[in-house]
Each structure stands twice: as C-alpha cells, then as structure tokens.
Design an enzyme around this catalytic site. Structure first.
Site, mmCIF file in Angstrom:
data_model
loop_
_atom_site.group_PDB
_atom_site.id
_atom_site.type_symbol
_atom_site.label_atom_id
_atom_site.label_comp_id
_atom_site.label_asym_id
_atom_site.label_seq_id
_atom_site.Cartn_x
_atom_site.Cartn_y
_atom_site.Cartn_z
ATOM 1 N N PHE A 170 8.618 -0.703 -7.549
ATOM 2 C CA PHE A 170 7.640 -0.218 -8.490
ATOM 3 C C PHE A 170 7.794 1.347 -8.545
ATOM 4 O O PHE A 170 8.000 2.065 -7.598
ATOM 5 C CB PHE A 170 6.185 -0.567 -8.281
ATOM 6 C CG PHE A 170 5.227 -0.115 -9.312
ATOM 7 C CD1 PHE A 170 5.015 -1.140 -10.273
ATOM 8 C CD2 PHE A 170 4.741 1.136 -9.090
ATOM 9 C CE1 PHE A 170 4.420 -0.485 -11.272
ATOM 10 C CE2 PHE A 170 3.849 1.563 -10.096
ATOM 11 C CZ PHE A 170 3.474 0.851 -11.189
ATOM 12 N N ASP A 193 11.852 7.292 -3.884
ATOM 13 C CA ASP A 193 10.533 7.160 -4.300
ATOM 14 C C ASP A 193 9.516 7.194 -3.280
ATOM 15 O O ASP A 193 9.107 6.246 -2.601
ATOM 16 C CB ASP A 193 10.325 6.082 -5.346
ATOM 17 C CG ASP A 193 8.979 6.078 -5.976
ATOM 18 O OD1 ASP A 193 8.173 6.717 -5.605
ATOM 19 O OD2 ASP A 193 8.719 5.495 -7.061
ATOM 20 N N LYS A 196 0.463 10.739 -5.493
ATOM 21 C CA LYS A 196 -0.632 10.124 -4.964
ATOM 22 C C LYS A 196 -1.225 10.978 -3.910
ATOM 23 O O LYS A 196 -1.942 11.864 -4.174
ATOM 24 C CB LYS A 196 -0.235 8.852 -4.183
ATOM 25 C CG LYS A 196 0.022 7.679 -5.281
ATOM 26 C CD LYS A 196 0.039 6.347 -4.686
ATOM 27 C CE LYS A 196 0.281 5.174 -5.679
ATOM 28 N NZ LYS A 196 -0.736 4.683 -6.238
HETATM 29 C C1 LIG Z 1 6.181 3.840 -5.418
HETATM 30 C C2 LIG Z 1 5.572 4.377 -6.495
HETATM 31 N N1 LIG Z 1 6.007 4.834 -7.654
HETATM 32 C C3 LIG Z 1 5.421 5.441 -8.618
HETATM 33 C C4 LIG Z 1 4.157 5.098 -8.626
HETATM 34 C C5 LIG Z 1 3.608 5.380 -10.224
HETATM 35 O O1 LIG Z 1 2.676 6.402 -9.897
HETATM 36 P P1 LIG Z 1 1.572 6.829 -10.836
HETATM 37 O O2 LIG Z 1 0.629 5.775 -11.086
HETATM 38 O O3 LIG Z 1 1.019 8.209 -10.388
HETATM 39 O O4 LIG Z 1 2.454 7.218 -12.098
HETATM 40 C C6 LIG Z 1 3.454 4.190 -7.847
HETATM 41 C C7 LIG Z 1 2.149 3.968 -8.209
HETATM 42 O O5 LIG Z 1 1.444 2.900 -7.822
HETATM 43 C C8 LIG Z 1 4.236 3.784 -6.754
HETATM 44 O O6 LIG Z 1 3.454 3.120 -5.637
#
Ligand SMILES: Cc1ncc(COP(=O)(O)O)c(C=O)c1O
Length: 414
Positions: free
Chosen positions: A140, A230, A259
């Site tokens: 994700f 990520d 986050k």
């Molecule tokens: C690993 C990862 N990358 C990207 C995102 C996307 O982040 P945002 O919701 O702040 O755009 C998330 C959100 O859950 C995530 O867990």
C-alpha cells in the site's frame, strides 16, 4: 453544540460517503484514551492509524505547537523557515539520508519519490528509458493517481480507469522474483526504482523476511535501480527503531515518511541520499522540478521537531520495543486459546496484528462497542498500532476486551 446523534445525522448529509466510519464523534483525548461527544471513553489502540505516537494531547507537544502557532505558521518555500531546516537536520542525523524534501502526507511523499526516481534516471543517469516502477503484491503506497498505481492491491484502482504505468508487481519477500524484474527483458534493466515497505502494513502486517531488504539493496546496486523504502507507517519509532529498515543491515536510496512524523499534524517527507537527491535538484536556468505550497510549513515542522525531541527525551522508542514485545506475546497466546479462529500473530514493535479466520471488521466493531478502538489491516487482520506512551495496564485491558469479543464468536469462520 449539536449532540453526537445530531452531528451523525448532519454527517450523513454533508460528507462524501467514501469512508466507512464507526458511528462515534470523537471530541477529546489524553494519552491512550479518547472520548466521544456522548461522553463514552475508549481505549485507543489505533493512534489515528499509526500516527499519534506521543498519544493525545501530550502536554509538551501541545505547548510546542501552540507556541509555534503564535509565532509563525506559514511562509511558503519562497523563503526558508527555521523549523523546516531543523526538521530536515533531525531526519538526516537519525537516518541514512543526506537531504529531505517536505510535503503533507504519505501519498504525496511517495509521489515525490516516484518523480525523483524517474527524473534521476532521465537527468542524472542519462537513462530516460528506465521508467518502470517495481512494486510488490499486497503493498500500500497511497491513494493519489500515481501511488494507487504502484499499490499492489487492485481493489483500490477499481473504477478509476487507466492509471500510471509501466508498473511490475512481484511477490513480497521473493528475492528471485526481484532479481528477474530488476534485470529487465534481455538483461537490460528498464526499472527506475523498486518500492517496498519494511513491513507491509495495510497489506496485513507482513514483516519482510530476514535478508530480503539487504538482498534488494545488492540487486539495486548491481542494476543501477533506486531502492525506495516506504516508511510512512513503519518510520519514526513505530517498530522500536527510528526507522523500520534499521532492524536490517541496509540503507535505501530514498525513504518516505508521514504519519508519526508530525504527531498528528499533517506532514510528509522524502528523505534521500546525496546521489538520489540529484533527481529532484533544479538545473541552472531550469524550472523548479518539484514543489509543494504547504510542504515544510513552519507549524508542521515545529510539530515534527517536538516529536523528535519528546521521543528522545522520554525514551519512547525503547518503550515501543518493550511494550511491543509484551503485546506480541499476549497476541501469540490468542492463537493457542482460539485455534482455527485466531490464525496467526504478526508484527514488530507497536505495529502488530492477529489474522482471524472470519471477518476482522466484526471484531473491530464489537471491540468498539466495548470501549476499545482497533483497526483492520488487509483482508483478515485486526491491527494494534497504539501510542508509544501505552502502559502495560492499557495493553492488558485491550487484550482482555479482545479476548471477550473473540470468545463471543466474532471473527470466527461462519
Ligand atoms: C505504507 C504507507 N504508504 C503510504 C500511505 C499513504 O499515506 P497518506 O494516507 O498519508 O497519504 C500509507 C497510509 O496508510 C501507508 O501505510
């Protein structure tokens, strides 16, 4: 002030119905607890989806952000601001990175990393044909057009028409698959970058197998591919180290954060090596290649600086490791207590989950009715991502409620 029931009725009329919120309106919090408008108290094991590591309304955090609010909020990137420079320094001092670009969310950080990778290959490596992104099934990376395109869960792309490409998805944890993808057709690499999470979080709390991240590093070095971690969910202490990759002997070229970075104030970051940073550097006489009006905003960066200071001063990352071990042990026991119902306990630090045979949403809803907030990750996982200030008594209370809910049959195969 309208009542909770009145607000829920208004919400039903005025909000886009994309989410599936639990029917409570949260109004205030303290540490690991939050209260709704009807006065009900909840034990919060979600921390705003792995965001509020300091818990709610941490007094030092609140004072630092309030002080910045009264001093300077926003000036744009036409100028520097002190908080942005200090926040970048804080990330650089604690990670592999040499340079940082700030934005506002995880999706936006991954967008920035994707643009960096394409432009690095085109401008720095002089290999403009290297445009393919390699990503993993079950991953994700966000909900923007580009990041949903590299997210390895097709359900998030349904109905949105043609997306970004080319993208090649490979099995998470499978180094041989990565080797084939990175080598490219006829041994000529076409990928600009590979992106992976050190723990697939939204995919169901899947920890990278030992040696996987280091193996990817070696493959990227051999093929001139950028390695992007990520760390939007795993970064800033969540796994018991500053960054998830630090559990392995490896460093990426690029790491994305969001986050936990702002303690609840929206902020994202692309942290990169000196070499990779050239991918987003302005060329003499050229346009600004990437930008964000709010990115690196003084208020958001002051929040990040407060997070760094407080995590360190209060020894909270060590606490994540200890509390995480305790929670992990408690969740493991559920596998024995509920055979065939709780299938597995997974995770690291305070990013944990149990896989259930039935619907995890039923478990989450029943726990909420009993005053415990949890969330779902992936198809069958109930996730714990509590604030780092969580105490053993909170964890015991949470696991006690969860046990009662499981004993009532929620989450079992129907
Ligand atoms: C690993 C990862 N990358 C990207 C995102 C996307 O982040 P945002 O919701 O702040 O755009 C998330 C959100 O859950 C995530 O867990």
């Amino acid at each position: 002030m309208p009542t909770q029931a009145e607000l829920l009725a208004i919400a039903d009329k005025v909000l886009v119905k994309n989410y599936r919120q639990q029917p409570i309106v949260l109004e205030r919090g303290r540490g690991c607890e939050v209260w709704d408008l009807a006065g009900a108290r909840y034990l919060d094991m979600t921390a705003g989806i792995a965001v509020c590591g300091l818990g709610h309304a941490h007094p030092t955090f609140t004072a630092r952000v309030a002080e910045q609010l009264a001093r300077l909020v926003h000036v744009s990137n036409l100028y520097f601001n002190d908080q942005q420079i200090l926040a970048a320094k804080a990330i650089v001092e604690r990670s592999f990175a040499s340079r940082v670009f700030f934005c506002n969310s995880g999706g936006e950080a991954n967008e920035g990393a994707m643009k960096l990778a394409r432009r690095y290959q085109a401008v720095v490596a002089e290999a403009p044909h290297r445009v393919t992104f390699i990503s993993t099934h079950g991953s994700f990376h966000g909900r923007t057009f580009a990041t949903v395109g590299i997210t390895g869960q097709p359900k998030y792309r349904e109905g949105f028409g043609p997306g970004i490409g080319p993208v090649e998805f490979i099995t998470y944890g499978d180094l041989a698959a990565a080797e084939r993808a990175l080598a490219g057709p006829d041994g000529k690499p076409t990928a600009c970058a590979i992106i992976v999470e050190p723990i697939q979080a939204e995919g169901g709390i899947v920890v990278a197998p030992p040696g996987y991240l280091a193996g990817l590093r070696a493959l990227c070095d051999a093929t001139g591919t950028l390695l992007i971690f990520d760390e939007v969910q795993t970064g800033i202490g969540r796994t018991g180290a500053w960054f998830g990759y630090q559990h392995d002997d490896v460093a990426p070229d690029v790491m994305t954060l969001a986050k936990g970075l702002g303690g609840g104030v929206p902020i994202g970051a692309v942290a990169c090596s000196e070499k990779a940073a050239a991918g987003l550097a302005a060329l003499p006489g050229g346009a600004v290649p990437h930008a964000s009006t709010f990115g690196g905003n003084a208020l958001a960066c002051a929040a990040a600086n407060a997070v760094f200071d407080i995590l360190e001063r209060e020894g909270l990352i060590e606490r994540v490791a200890q509390a995480g071990q305790y929670l992990g042990g408690q969740l493991e026991q559920l596998v024995d207590v509920f055979p065939g119902h709780v299938l597995e306990a997974r995770g690291r630090g305070l990013l944990r989950g149990i896989a259930v045979a039935g619907a995890p949403t039923d478990v989450v809803a029943a726990c909420r009715q009993k005053g415990l907030l949890l969330s779902v990750a992936g198809a069958n996982v109930v996730r714990f991502a509590p604030p780092y200030v969580v105490e053993r008594a909170h964890l015991d209370e949470a696991v006690g409620i969860l046990k009662g809910v499981l004993a009532s049959g929620a989450g079992a195969k129907k």
